[in-house]
Design a protein around this motif. Structure first.
Motif, mmCIF file in Angstrom:
data_model
loop_
_atom_site.group_PDB
_atom_site.id
_atom_site.type_symbol
_atom_site.label_atom_id
_atom_site.label_comp_id
_atom_site.label_asym_id
_atom_site.label_seq_id
_atom_site.Cartn_x
_atom_site.Cartn_y
_atom_site.Cartn_z
ATOM 1 N N VAL A 1 39.517 33.288 35.134
ATOM 2 C CA VAL A 1 39.250 34.697 34.885
ATOM 3 C C VAL A 1 39.754 35.505 36.070
ATOM 4 N N VAL A 2 40.408 36.623 35.759
ATOM 5 C CA VAL A 2 40.811 37.589 36.786
ATOM 6 C C VAL A 2 40.206 38.913 36.379
ATOM 7 N N SER A 3 39.504 39.538 37.294
ATOM 8 C CA SER A 3 38.944 40.859 37.001
ATOM 9 C C SER A 3 39.209 41.776 38.177
ATOM 10 N N GLY A 4 39.238 43.050 37.896
ATOM 11 C CA GLY A 4 39.462 44.035 38.942
ATOM 12 C C GLY A 4 39.464 45.433 38.353
ATOM 13 N N LEU A 5 39.338 46.395 39.216
ATOM 14 C CA LEU A 5 39.355 47.790 38.789
ATOM 15 C C LEU A 5 40.754 48.177 38.326
ATOM 16 N N ALA A 6 40.831 49.282 37.608
ATOM 17 C CA ALA A 6 42.118 49.800 37.160
ATOM 18 C C ALA A 6 43.011 50.081 38.367
ATOM 19 N N GLY A 7 44.270 49.710 38.252
ATOM 20 C CA GLY A 7 45.232 49.997 39.304
ATOM 21 C C GLY A 7 45.234 49.032 40.470
ATOM 22 N N THR A 8 44.553 47.898 40.335
ATOM 23 C CA THR A 8 44.482 46.959 41.460
ATOM 24 C C THR A 8 45.546 45.872 41.418
ATOM 25 N N GLY A 9 46.380 45.854 40.378
ATOM 26 C CA GLY A 9 47.488 44.913 40.333
ATOM 27 C C GLY A 9 47.316 43.710 39.429
#
Length: 87
Positions: A46-54
């Motif tokens: 799983v990869v998660s992150g905020l919008a615009g983080t790449g």
């Protein structure tokens, strides 16, 4: 039967290294996530992150590595904009 730490599903380095090298703009964190996705052993990743983080940039590199290893890659997204980007 897959166990934690099983490396049987790792992509070969000859597939991962050129995918990373083709993207010298990857941050250290993205490069680490690429290794996590492609060389982190069997199982779901799983990869998660905020919008615009790449995340999209990272997943493009992972797609490249998977395809270099001869795998068929199918993308899926819930959001319309993200789905359009997979085309």
């Amino acid at each position: 039967d897959q166990t934690v730490g099983d490396r049987s599903k790792d992509l070969p380095e000859w597939a991962v290294a050129p995918a990373a090298a083709a993207r010298p703009h990857l941050s250290d964190e993205q490069a680490a996530a690429l290794r996590h996705l492609t060389r982190g052993g069997g199982g779901v990743r799983v990869v998660s992150g905020l919008a615009g983080t790449g995340k999209t940039t990272l997943l493009d590199a992972a797609r490249d590595a998977w395809q270099r290893a001869g795998m068929t890659v199918v993308g899926a997204a819930l959001a319309g904009k993200a789905a359009q980007g997979l085309q």
